[in-house]
Design an enzyme around this catalytic site. Structure first.
Site, PDB file in Angstrom:
ATOM      1  N   TYR A 147      21.935 -15.923  18.055  1.00 37.51           N
ATOM      2  CA  TYR A 147      20.823 -16.814  18.386  1.00 37.51           C
ATOM      3  C   TYR A 147      21.301 -18.262  18.454  1.00 37.51           C
ATOM      4  O   TYR A 147      20.934 -19.021  19.356  1.00 37.51           O
ATOM      5  CB  TYR A 147      19.726 -16.658  17.329  1.00 37.51           C
ATOM      6  CG  TYR A 147      18.515 -17.533  17.562  1.00 37.51           C
ATOM      7  CD1 TYR A 147      17.391 -17.031  18.209  1.00 37.51           C
ATOM      8  CD2 TYR A 147      18.486 -18.860  17.120  1.00 37.51           C
ATOM      9  CE1 TYR A 147      16.269 -17.832  18.421  1.00 37.51           C
ATOM     10  CE2 TYR A 147      17.372 -19.661  17.334  1.00 37.51           C
ATOM     11  CZ  TYR A 147      16.269 -19.142  17.983  1.00 37.51           C
ATOM     12  OH  TYR A 147      15.173 -19.928  18.206  1.00 37.51           O
ATOM     13  N   ASP A 174      12.311 -15.948  11.121  1.00 36.78           N
ATOM     14  CA  ASP A 174      11.054 -16.135  11.836  1.00 36.78           C
ATOM     15  C   ASP A 174      10.298 -17.307  11.204  1.00 36.78           C
ATOM     16  O   ASP A 174      10.037 -17.294   9.999  1.00 36.78           O
ATOM     17  CB  ASP A 174      10.213 -14.854  11.737  1.00 36.78           C
ATOM     18  CG  ASP A 174       9.022 -14.864  12.681  1.00 36.78           C
ATOM     19  OD1 ASP A 174       8.462 -15.946  12.958  1.00 36.78           O
ATOM     20  OD2 ASP A 174       8.624 -13.769  13.140  1.00 36.78           O
TER      21      ASP A 174
END
Length: 213
Positions: free
Chosen positions: A194, A118
């Site tokens: 991802y 993140d």
């Protein structure tokens, strides 16, 4: 990103306790007991749905791996994928990666993987970034003296921030890639879920570093 809760996750984790730990403090100093062989230990912080760490364990049976993930529903998905073909050199841990020094001994880990963490883009949240100085200090404690951190991101801001914090710590840079998928190193690159989805949108940045002695 909001994680959709999976009603089956908690029981699935409970039913497969041989491969996943929910009380890591109870295993401090005993992690090798979770594996069939005592081998060097690598850890991924933020294992997601498990694609990267499972492939690493398949390709490197001579290394023991631990995938750490905070989200119950996410790690349950990784565990279910893993259980289709269990490996003796991979374990999962449901916990916060910020607490590594609470359940790993000093110098216990050979390599830490930080994949698409993140970015916490707001300045007031900088201390939450996994490459902030407080996290680097924790990694320095648990990594072996010649241990490495391997970091990948598609977020340029986080990449630039990480270059600065790691350089100021100070750390030694073994690899700095501004576009991993266009570099020779990509031949051995294992992609995360991802990465597969978002790499067509722009470059993947990579750092491989270790602490100066």
């Amino acid at each position: 990103m909001r994680i959709r809760k999976k009603p089956w996750a908690a029981k699935y984790i409970q039913d497969h306790a041989d491969y996943i730990v929910t009380n890591p403090q109870n295993w401090t100093g005993r992690w090798q007991e979770r594996f069939t062989k005592t081998q060097s230990l690598d850890v991924e912080i933020g294992a997601g749905k498990g694609q990267f760490i499972i492939q690493m364990a398949k390709q490197h049976p001579e290394i023991n791996y631990i995938g750490v993930e905070l989200q119950e529903s996410v790690i349950a998905t990784a565990l279910r994928r893993f259980m289709t073909d269990p490996l003796p050199n991979l374990q999962f841990v449901l916990t916060d990666g910020a607490d590594l020094d609470e359940f790993f001994h000093p110098n216990e880990i050979e390599k830490i993987f930080l994949n698409f963490s993140d970015p916490w883009p707001k300045k007031r949240h900088a201390k939450r970034r996994l490459t902030s100085p407080r996290f680097l200090k924790t990694y320095q404690t648990v990594l072996a003296h010649d241990g490495q951190i391997e970091f990948k991101t598609d977020n340029r801001g986080l990449f630039e921030y990480s270059l600065v914090t790691m350089n100021n710590f100070p750390m030694h840079f073994d690899e700095v890639s501004l576009d991993l998928h266009e570099s020779p190193e990509n031949e051995t690159n294992i992609e995360t879920e991802y990465e597969e989805k978002f790499s067509p949108n722009g470059p993947i940045y990579k750092l491989v570093v270790y602490f100066n002695s």
